[in-house]
Motif scaffolding. Structure first.
Motif, PDB file in Angstrom:
ATOM      1  N   THR A 225       0.832  -1.202   0.000  1.00 15.72           N
ATOM      2  CA  THR A 225       0.000   0.000   0.000  1.00 15.72           C
ATOM      3  C   THR A 225       0.869   1.256   0.000  1.00 15.72           C
ATOM      4  O   THR A 225       1.828   1.372   0.752  1.00 15.72           O
ATOM      5  CB  THR A 225      -0.912   0.010   1.235  1.00 15.72           C
ATOM      6  N   ALA A 240      -5.736  -5.804  -4.504  1.00 20.71           N
ATOM      7  CA  ALA A 240      -5.530  -4.403  -4.136  1.00 20.71           C
ATOM      8  C   ALA A 240      -6.342  -3.500  -5.039  1.00 20.71           C
ATOM      9  O   ALA A 240      -6.809  -3.906  -6.112  1.00 20.71           O
ATOM     10  CB  ALA A 240      -4.043  -4.035  -4.233  1.00 20.71           C
ATOM     11  N   TYR A 241      -6.526  -2.271  -4.564  1.00 22.59           N
ATOM     12  CA  TYR A 241      -7.022  -1.192  -5.411  1.00 22.59           C
ATOM     13  C   TYR A 241      -5.804  -0.442  -5.931  1.00 22.59           C
ATOM     14  O   TYR A 241      -4.903  -0.077  -5.162  1.00 22.59           O
ATOM     15  CB  TYR A 241      -7.909  -0.226  -4.628  1.00 22.59           C
ATOM     16  N   THR A 269      -3.536   1.899  -3.509  1.00 21.50           N
ATOM     17  CA  THR A 269      -4.219   2.666  -2.466  1.00 21.50           C
ATOM     18  C   THR A 269      -4.651   1.766  -1.321  1.00 21.50           C
ATOM     19  O   THR A 269      -4.789   2.230  -0.182  1.00 21.50           O
ATOM     20  CB  THR A 269      -5.451   3.387  -3.046  1.00 21.50           C
ATOM     21  N   ASP A 270      -4.873   0.489  -1.589  1.00 20.54           N
ATOM     22  CA  ASP A 270      -5.210  -0.500  -0.563  1.00 20.54           C
ATOM     23  C   ASP A 270      -4.721  -1.861  -1.031  1.00 20.54           C
ATOM     24  O   ASP A 270      -4.763  -2.170  -2.218  1.00 20.54           O
ATOM     25  CB  ASP A 270      -6.737  -0.580  -0.342  1.00 20.54           C
ATOM     26  N   THR A 425     -11.850   4.598   4.047  1.00 15.93           N
ATOM     27  CA  THR A 425     -11.233   4.148   2.806  1.00 15.93           C
ATOM     28  C   THR A 425     -10.860   5.355   1.955  1.00 15.93           C
ATOM     29  O   THR A 425     -11.406   6.445   2.132  1.00 15.93           O
ATOM     30  CB  THR A 425     -12.184   3.223   2.011  1.00 15.93           C
ATOM     31  N   THR A 426      -9.927   5.155   1.036  1.00 15.94           N
ATOM     32  CA  THR A 426      -9.487   6.249   0.157  1.00 15.94           C
ATOM     33  C   THR A 426     -10.119   6.159  -1.225  1.00 15.94           C
ATOM     34  O   THR A 426      -9.727   6.903  -2.131  1.00 15.94           O
ATOM     35  CB  THR A 426      -7.953   6.206  -0.001  1.00 15.94           C
ATOM     36  N   HIS A 427     -11.081   5.276  -1.406  1.00 16.45           N
ATOM     37  CA  HIS A 427     -11.706   5.135  -2.718  1.00 16.45           C
ATOM     38  C   HIS A 427     -12.395   6.446  -3.113  1.00 16.45           C
ATOM     39  O   HIS A 427     -13.084   7.069  -2.300  1.00 16.45           O
ATOM     40  CB  HIS A 427     -12.730   3.997  -2.697  1.00 16.45           C
ATOM     41  N   VAL A 454     -11.561  -5.996  -0.744  1.00 18.13           N
ATOM     42  CA  VAL A 454     -10.782  -5.332  -1.793  1.00 18.13           C
ATOM     43  C   VAL A 454     -11.340  -5.673  -3.167  1.00 18.13           C
ATOM     44  O   VAL A 454     -11.564  -6.831  -3.505  1.00 18.13           O
ATOM     45  CB  VAL A 454      -9.296  -5.753  -1.699  1.00 18.13           C
TER      46      VAL A 454
END
Length: 710
Positions: A225, A240-241, A269-270, A425-427, A454
């Protein structure tokens, strides 16, 4: 010490070495020399590389580690050079050479005539040889003129005049060489640096940290990450994203699971991924931006080529003038004065410096220009075509609709609930809803531990209810929560080009959120600036339906709106505009913008553009600001004005000097001083333009699906 590599015709000689400093002489053709210089600049541990192409040397400052020294020598020797044996570096102009030329002046004044003669002929021998070689090939170039300017006074025993002229030529050449190097350095300062170290997974499962330069295809690279993917490859483990906005232009982080492709430049990001490396180094997608800059340095603009031809043709004017003066006056001193003047230096040398200075100024404004030709063409553009999504609109999502499905919940409750879970979350979709909740000052709703799936969505217990939100695939296919009864509403939102977030509670649909990119705040001002800069027509192409497309175009004052267009229609519209005699620039960011970017006179891609868009564009915006386009146009126009101004200055001043010399008003020494002073002034003026800030000032087509308005 000379190192010859068996797989290459390149020879590397260590000229001098100190602690943390290495000077190499690279016997290779010019292209291989440039490629090697670029490779050395990217090596971890290398702090600086100073290139002297004239004497084929590279001076490197590095951290002193033996392994870095080894990698320097390996990189220097890996570049093949088929023409190495045939190519030899031209004579170098160094500070020492300038000082020797100045010393020759003192020798000519103080030493006895025989010694003064010997020193003078030795001092001018190199230029005489180049002039004779050019004349033997039937070329009337500046080398011929320089040889005459030096040979004639030397033959007439005017050793001081010959040596002063040689000094002025050496000084001008040295300033030219250092000026070109400085302008190249300005651009090379933009080159993307390679990663330092990367983590790889060995066959036994152990992790090892190795230098990026040692990475080879087939290795398993581990990325966590917040880290940037250093290679192109396929995911073999993990989930992961990945934010691939700088690579593919996607505004939303994309889920990556086993079997998916991962591209260099993406940021996790994740999650965590193990990626099987397929392409490394310059073979990756992000490696290409470095090549853009290097190719820009080596590719002359059309106007630069024209200026070279123009400059060499002026040599004939000087020679003809000298012949005419001698026929009338029989005055050798006047001929010497005339030979001191030529138009070529200021004209030929000032243009590439001005082009590179404009490219550097563009980079300061967030624009990467791939060639000088793009500067020249953009300056004459009268029509700019925008792809709507991602260019006129921003990549930051905003919530446009909140559609509660459960009668027991309203918009504010639905937004507060999703924001309370989404703040973990950072989405981008979650962040957009969090921003909305903050703007509306909605209260935080207590919840149990949040579980992130995820690539799918989020779930948690809220007030005893099992809340889930995410993609349709996650809720309908994985969790079997059907939104079939709301297909009409969903379809209507999707037809408006909106992204959807599905929310469910206890196995039942709860709400649907709709989001889309918002209009860039700088869009209206940028279009106004473009009009002030002389752009006659602003055009927008979009796949949106007629009503929203026309409303959007009306808001910005777009001249022509082409709506309901398919991707393949974009290049056709560009071709039609060019058929009308317009010079067209196109701005886009998607994979399907590639043909349009190539069809336009100048293609401009956004920083989040797909890789193919950035590869086919002539100009790549490095910052996500549309007003960079107006700044870029202003810089291009200013650069071309500077070039034309330098033409006029060079021709005007040198014509005056030539006339004065022909009339006997200037001595050879005065003519040489004034001429070389003009050349130096033009070079400095061109270079200093790169240091200045660029101020920005800010009809009809036919066919189905197009509306025109004034």
């Amino acid at each position: 010490m000379t190192i010859a590599f068996p797989d290459s015709a390149t020879h590397v000689e260590i000229v001098h070495e100190l602690d943390k400093r290495l000077r190499l002489r690279l016997l290779a053709d010019p292209d291989a020399f440039a490629q090697t210089e670029l490779a050395l600049r990217r090596l971890p541990g290398v702090a600086d590389v100073r290139a002297n192409k004239a004497c084929a040397s590279l001076t490197l400052l590095y951290d002193g580690r033996p392994e870095v020294r080894d990698s320097i020598l390996a990189a220097a020797g890996r570049t093949p050079s088929a023409a190495a044996d045939a190519w030899r570096p031209p004579p170098a102009i160094t500070p020492r050479r300038v000082m020797l030329a100045s010393g020759a002046i003192a020798a000519a004044l103080l030493l006895p005539p025989p010694l003064a003669a010997a020193i003078t002929w030795l001092n001018v021998a190199g230029i005489l040889a180049r002039g004779v070689a050019a004349a033997a090939q039937g070329k009337l170039t500046t080398d011929v003129l320089d040889a005459l300017a030096l040979g004639l006074p030397a033959a007439r025993y005017e050793y001081a005049t010959a040596n002063v002229t040689r000094f002025l030529l050496a000084l001008a050449e040295y300033i030219e060489a250092t000026t070109v190097q400085q302008s190249d350095e300005l651009l090379r300062s933009l080159l993307r640096q390679a990663p330092g170290d990367v983590w790889v997974e060995r066959p036994d499962g152990e992790l090892a940290r190795i230098p990026f330069t040692e990475l080879r295809g087939g290795e398993r690279v581990v990325v966590g990450t917040g880290e940037t993917i250093p290679i192109d490859g396929r995911v073999v483990a993990g989930a992961a994203y990945v934010d691939q906005s700088t690579v593919t232009g996607e505004s939303l982080p994309a889920p990556r699971n086993v079997g998916d492709e991962a591209l260099a430049g993406g940021v996790l990001t994740d999650g965590r991924l193990v990626i099987q490396a397929e392409r490394v180094g310059q073979a990756t997608t992000t490696g290409r931006i470095t090549r853009y800059i290097q190719e820009a340095l080596d590719r002359p603009a059309d106007i630069q080529t024209v200026s070279n031809v123009f400059a060499d043709r002026r040599v004939g004017i000087t020679l003809a003038t000298a012949a005419g003066v001698f026929a009338v006056t029989r005055d050798w001193r006047r001929i010497e004065s005339v030979f001191m003047v030529d138009y070529s230096c200021a004209v030929k040398l000032g243009t590439p410096i001005a082009i590179k200075s404009a490219m550097y100024r563009a980079a300061q404004e967030g624009c990467l220009v791939k060639s000088g030709t793009a500067i020249e063409t953009l300056a004459g553009v009268d029509t700019i075509v925008f792809d709507k999504t991602g260019t006129l609109t921003h990549n930051m999502l905003e919530v446009t609709d909140i559609c509660p499905i459960d009668p027991a919940i309203d918009e504010e409750r639905a937004a507060a609930m999703v924001a309370s879970l989404g703040e973990h979350t950072t989405h981008p979709i979650a962040r957009a809803i969090v921003r909305l909740a903050q703007e509306r000052r909605l209260a935080h709703i207590p919840h149990e531990e949040v579980n992130f799936i995820v690539g799918h969505g989020v779930e948690a217990q809220v007030d005893g209810r099992h809340i889930r939100f995410g993609s349709r695939h996650y809720l309908e296919d994985d969790e079997h929560i059907s939104f079939a009864d709301f297909r009409k509403m969903v379809r209507a939102l999707q037809e408006e080009g909106k992204s959807l977030l599905y929310v469910a509670a206890d196995e039942r649909p709860l709400a649907v959120f709709a989001l889309r990119d918002r209009l860039r705040p700088e869009s209206a001002n940028t279009l106004e600036q473009l009009r002030r800069l002389g752009v006659k027509r602003l055009v927008m192409i979009t796949g949106d339906h007629r009503a929203p497309a026309l409303a959007f175009g009306e808001t910005l004052g777009i001249d022509a709106v082409h709506y309901e267009q398919r991707p393949e229609d974009k290049a056709t519209i560009i071709a039609a505009l060019k058929q009308e005699g317009r010079r067209v620039a196109y701005i886009g960011d998607g994979v399907n913008d590639g043909p349009a970017l190539m069809a336009a006179d100048v293609g401009i891609s956004m920083p989040r553009a797909a890789d193919i868009a950035r590869a086919t564009a002539d100009i790549v915006l490095l910052e996500d600001r549309l007003d960079s386009v107006a700044a870029m146009l202003a810089i291009a126009q200013q650069g071309m004005r500077l070039i034309h101004s330098n033409f006029q200055v060079a021709v005007g001043v040198n014509s005056a000097i030539l006339a004065a010399a022909a009339l006997g008003r200037l001595s050879p020494l005065a003519a040489a001083t004034l001429h070389n002073g003009t050349t130096i002034a033009v070079l400095i003026r061109a270079l200093l333009s790169g240091r200045a800030a660029a101020p920005v000032t800010g009809k009809k087509s036919s066919g189905a699906g197009a509306l025109e308005h004034s």
